[in-house]
Design an enzyme around this catalytic site. Sequence first.
Site, short mmCIF file in Angstrom:
data_model
loop_
_atom_site.label_atom_id
_atom_site.label_comp_id
_atom_site.label_asym_id
_atom_site.label_seq_id
_atom_site.Cartn_x
_atom_site.Cartn_y
_atom_site.Cartn_z
N HIS A 78 -41.65 -13.43 -27.43
CA HIS A 78 -41.66 -14.57 -27.87
C HIS A 78 -39.91 -14.07 -28.16
O HIS A 78 -39.02 -13.35 -28.64
CB HIS A 78 -42.26 -14.66 -29.68
CG HIS A 78 -41.38 -15.21 -31.03
ND1 HIS A 78 -41.24 -16.33 -30.51
CD2 HIS A 78 -40.98 -15.37 -31.72
CE1 HIS A 78 -39.97 -17.42 -31.18
NE2 HIS A 78 -40.31 -16.49 -32.53
N HIS B 137 -36.04 -23.61 -32.66
CA HIS B 137 -36.65 -22.06 -33.18
C HIS B 137 -36.38 -21.41 -31.29
O HIS B 137 -35.61 -20.30 -31.12
CB HIS B 137 -38.00 -22.05 -33.57
CG HIS B 137 -38.52 -20.89 -33.56
ND1 HIS B 137 -39.49 -20.73 -34.71
CD2 HIS B 137 -37.59 -20.12 -33.67
CE1 HIS B 137 -39.98 -19.34 -34.77
NE2 HIS B 137 -38.77 -18.67 -34.25
N GLU C 197 -43.27 -12.71 -37.85
CA GLU C 197 -44.26 -14.11 -37.03
C GLU C 197 -45.13 -13.51 -35.32
O GLU C 197 -45.49 -13.84 -34.38
CB GLU C 197 -43.15 -14.59 -36.22
CG GLU C 197 -42.42 -15.15 -36.79
CD GLU C 197 -41.29 -16.49 -35.22
OE1 GLU C 197 -41.58 -17.58 -36.32
OE2 GLU C 197 -40.62 -16.53 -35.26
N HIS D 108 -36.08 -16.21 -28.88
CA HIS D 108 -34.91 -17.76 -29.14
C HIS D 108 -33.80 -17.73 -27.78
O HIS D 108 -32.59 -17.63 -28.41
CB HIS D 108 -34.48 -17.74 -30.55
CG HIS D 108 -35.21 -16.78 -31.47
ND1 HIS D 108 -35.15 -15.77 -32.79
CD2 HIS D 108 -36.91 -17.42 -31.67
CE1 HIS D 108 -36.40 -15.56 -33.22
NE2 HIS D 108 -37.01 -16.23 -32.78
ZN LIG Z 1 -38.78 -16.66 -33.53
#
Ligand SMILES: [Zn+2]
Length: 269
Positions: free
Chosen positions: A129, A199, A110, A131
């Site tokens: 980024h 996500h 990603e 979660h």
């Molecule tokens: Zn991710």
Amino acid sequence: MTYFLHRAPSILLHAARASMAPGSPANGAPSSAGPADPSLIEDLVAANRILANQGVLDGYGHVSARHPGNSERYLLSRSLAPELVTAGDIMEFDLDSNPVDQRGRNMYLERYIHGEIYKARPEVNAVVHSHSPAVVPFGVSSVALKPIYHMSAFLHRGVPVFEIREAAGMTDLLVRNPKLGRALALSLGDKPVALMRGHGNVTVGSGIPFAVYYAIYTEVNARLQLQAISLGGSVNFIAPEEGKLYEPNIAGTIARPWELWKKKALRRA
Ligand SMILES: [Zn+2]
């Protein structure tokens, strides 16, 4: 210690599965911006560990920083659990997320999140980024994430939710190509935080400490908002005007928590 206030790098994390990058052989690879300031690399390594310490990142997620020597390059670890990242794991990428010198190392699938946000947001120098778990419900519920206290006043600017189905229909939810990265950056707009439905989320800042601060306090705000809702009455959020008035205090004091977080994170190294 002040470079990050205006010219810090950006970071991004993510984890999921890693892959060998397509089209990243030595010939045709993008040129390097040269060695980055070791203090920036140290901050990037620290950011990985801080976010793991704070429960924002676990085995997954990533942090990146824009290269101070060339705004068309960014720095991101090879595919590795954030808590294990060291200076030797940091790789350099162009904004299409091609590696400068892959040397067989696995890369985050990603990473396009980072490259596409750097393209869209010239003032952003760090990307996270994650979660982070308490935030996830707000990406799937009709209840919006809103600022519950002064520490998360930056949320007054609004928290968009990226719906990957609108960009690409049914997917495995991963931002695994530039098109999806661009769609996420478009959803983020000019905000510091965007949720990713089903996500996780992304946070961005003018430097590593800001992106890290936003990631931590987005998670804390989500926990507190869930608690406030569970009390059963109405919730009196920070007003947009109050958020706007408080925000300069974040910039004015961010060095204090950053120093603490960094010291604790690197002590454990
Ligand atoms: Zn991710």
